[in-house]
Design a protein around this motif. Structure first.
Motif, short mmCIF file in Angstrom:
data_model
loop_
_atom_site.label_atom_id
_atom_site.label_comp_id
_atom_site.label_asym_id
_atom_site.label_seq_id
_atom_site.Cartn_x
_atom_site.Cartn_y
_atom_site.Cartn_z
N ARG A 73 6.23 6.39 2.14
CA ARG A 73 6.14 5.07 1.51
C ARG A 73 4.73 4.50 1.67
NH1 ARG A 73 9.63 1.17 -0.26
NH2 ARG A 73 8.99 -1.01 -0.04
N LEU A 74 4.13 4.67 2.84
CA LEU A 74 2.75 4.23 3.05
C LEU A 74 1.82 4.88 2.04
CD1 LEU A 74 0.37 2.97 4.69
CD2 LEU A 74 0.51 4.99 6.19
N GLY A 75 1.98 6.19 1.84
CA GLY A 75 1.15 6.89 0.87
C GLY A 75 1.36 6.39 -0.55
N ASP A 76 2.62 6.12 -0.90
CA ASP A 76 2.92 5.62 -2.25
C ASP A 76 2.31 4.24 -2.47
OD1 ASP A 76 4.34 7.89 -2.92
OD2 ASP A 76 6.31 7.03 -2.43
N VAL A 77 2.40 3.38 -1.44
CA VAL A 77 1.82 2.04 -1.56
C VAL A 77 0.31 2.13 -1.74
CG1 VAL A 77 1.36 -0.12 -0.33
CG2 VAL A 77 3.66 0.86 -0.30
N ALA A 78 -0.36 2.93 -0.89
CA ALA A 78 -1.81 3.08 -0.99
C ALA A 78 -2.21 3.65 -2.35
CB ALA A 78 -2.31 3.99 0.13
N LYS A 79 -1.45 4.61 -2.86
CA LYS A 79 -1.74 5.23 -4.14
C LYS A 79 -1.67 4.20 -5.28
CE LYS A 79 -0.14 9.02 -7.14
NZ LYS A 79 0.83 10.14 -7.23
N LEU A 119 -10.27 8.98 10.91
CA LEU A 119 -9.99 9.14 9.49
C LEU A 119 -8.98 10.25 9.33
CD1 LEU A 119 -13.41 8.98 7.56
CD2 LEU A 119 -11.50 7.41 7.35
N VAL A 120 -7.85 9.96 8.70
CA VAL A 120 -6.80 10.96 8.55
C VAL A 120 -6.31 10.97 7.10
CG1 VAL A 120 -6.07 10.73 10.95
CG2 VAL A 120 -4.99 9.31 9.20
N PRO A 121 -5.74 12.08 6.65
CA PRO A 121 -5.27 12.15 5.26
C PRO A 121 -4.02 11.30 5.04
CG PRO A 121 -4.70 14.15 6.43
CD PRO A 121 -5.58 13.37 7.35
N LEU A 122 -3.85 10.88 3.78
CA LEU A 122 -2.66 10.16 3.35
C LEU A 122 -1.97 10.99 2.27
CD1 LEU A 122 -3.65 6.39 2.90
CD2 LEU A 122 -1.80 7.27 4.32
N CYS A 123 -0.65 11.08 2.35
CA CYS A 123 0.11 11.81 1.34
C CYS A 123 1.15 10.90 0.72
CB CYS A 123 0.82 13.02 1.95
SG CYS A 123 -0.28 14.30 2.59
N ASP A 124 1.41 11.08 -0.58
CA ASP A 124 2.46 10.31 -1.21
C ASP A 124 3.79 11.02 -1.03
OD1 ASP A 124 2.57 12.37 -3.07
OD2 ASP A 124 1.53 11.26 -4.64
N SER A 125 4.85 10.47 -1.59
CA SER A 125 6.19 11.02 -1.38
C SER A 125 6.39 12.36 -2.09
CB SER A 125 7.25 10.03 -1.86
OG SER A 125 7.04 9.67 -3.21
N SER A 126 5.46 12.74 -2.97
CA SER A 126 5.53 14.04 -3.65
C SER A 126 4.73 15.11 -2.91
CB SER A 126 5.02 13.93 -5.09
OG SER A 126 5.83 13.03 -5.84
N ARG A 154 8.58 4.91 13.41
CA ARG A 154 8.57 5.23 11.99
C ARG A 154 9.02 6.67 11.75
NH1 ARG A 154 8.59 0.60 11.91
NH2 ARG A 154 7.25 -0.88 10.80
N SER A 155 9.53 6.92 10.53
CA SER A 155 10.01 8.24 10.13
C SER A 155 9.10 8.81 9.05
CB SER A 155 11.43 8.13 9.59
OG SER A 155 11.43 7.37 8.38
N GLN A 156 9.36 10.05 8.65
CA GLN A 156 8.58 10.66 7.58
C GLN A 156 8.74 9.87 6.29
OE1 GLN A 156 6.38 13.39 7.85
NE2 GLN A 156 5.80 12.48 5.89
#
Length: 282
Positions: free
Chosen positions: A221-227, A125-132, A214-216
């Motif tokens: 983008r992954l975080g934005d999609v999940a959000k 389990l790891v944290p997810l961050c959005d583009s902000s 993959r890049s940062q």
């Protein structure tokens, strides 16, 4: 593996919502049990089980052979189909898939085995961050099929089964490598490359390998999609996406045909489904 009790996201849950929000609703919100299993799901799971056993033996320094791979594949198939109804595609049969599975296990056994195995089927389990830079409330659950290599060059291998060969676009457009990269950065503190190893169920079975990274920006983008998927689920935005690919093996076809949008809350919808099951059982 034990189920994770904490609410979380995974590649499969995000991808399921993107593929068909209504199927996501039936399986993950109302939690309607699957009445059938698709042959593709059983085949893929049996391949994964066999490969996991194979790589664990290698990791522990034990001998692993073509016979081990084939036996594990057949054993997993038997266990997974023992009490389940399996649906097959047109011109497809259990014997045909079992033959292709064993042929693929033979092919894989002849390849150079992975070295410096770090982990096999390890879930984190790891944290997810959005583009902000905001950390999402729900973390990401990621299970890497195989992690190997050195500190300087670590590879996450994802095993796939498919009726066709993958294209470069299939790999480059997938969120899955982003999920694995995010998990490796959080747990191993390093960037990794991702390799898709595709076991194709063509007339002549074959194994295909495609690498990506993959890049940062991809992780943002992954975080934005999940959000945004999370926002949609919270607002009960569920609807069908009907297509031959989505519907042909879907276990919720009847529920989909019966579906009508309502303003019931989730608990009420679950109770309605339970009452229907009682009536049908009676």
């Amino acid at each position: 593996m034990k189920p994770i009790k904490r609410p979380h996201w995974s590649f499969s849950s995000i991808n399921q919502y993107r593929r068909c929000p209504l199927q996501f609703f039936f399986e993950r919100i109302v939690k309607i049990p699957r009445r059938t299993l698709s042959s593709s799901l059983v085949f893929g799971s049996a391949i994964h089980d066999a490969l996991a056993g194979h790589h664990q033996r290698i990791r522990l320094g034990r001998e692993s052979s073509e016979q081990n791979l084939k036996a594990d594949f057949l054993g997993s198939w038997d266990v997974r189909t023992a009490d389940q109804k399996v649906t097959f595609k047109a011109k497809e049969s259990a014997s045909d898939l079992l033959g292709k599975g064993q042929a693929l296990m033979e092919l894989y056994s002849k390849e150079e085995p992975p070295t410096n195995i770090i982990a096999v089927e390890e879930r984190v389990l790891v944290p997810l961050c959005d583009s902000s830079g905001n950390i999402l409330e729900r973390p990401l659950a990621a299970t890497c099929d195989l992690i190997s290599g050195s500190t300087e060059q670590t590879v996450v291998t994802e095993f796939k089964t498919s009726a066709r060969s993958y294209s470069v676009f299939d790999v480059e457009s997938s969120l899955q490598p982003s999920c694995y990269t995010q998990s490796a950065l959080s747990t191993l503190d390093r960037w990794v490359s991702v390799e898709f190893v595709v076991f194709t169920k063509t007339t002549t079975p074959k194994i295909q390998r495609l690498k990506t990274s993959r890049s940062q920006q991809d992780l943002n983008r992954l975080g934005d999609v999940a959000k945004n998927v999370e926002k949609a689920v919270e607002n009960q935005i569920f609807y069908p996406i009907e297509s031959p690919m989505n519907c042909s093996g879907c276990p919720y076809r009847q529920e989909c045909r019966d579906w009508r949008p309502t303003t019931l809350n989730i608990q009420e919808k679950q109770e309605v489904h339970r009452n229907k099951e009682v009536v049908c059982a009676g």
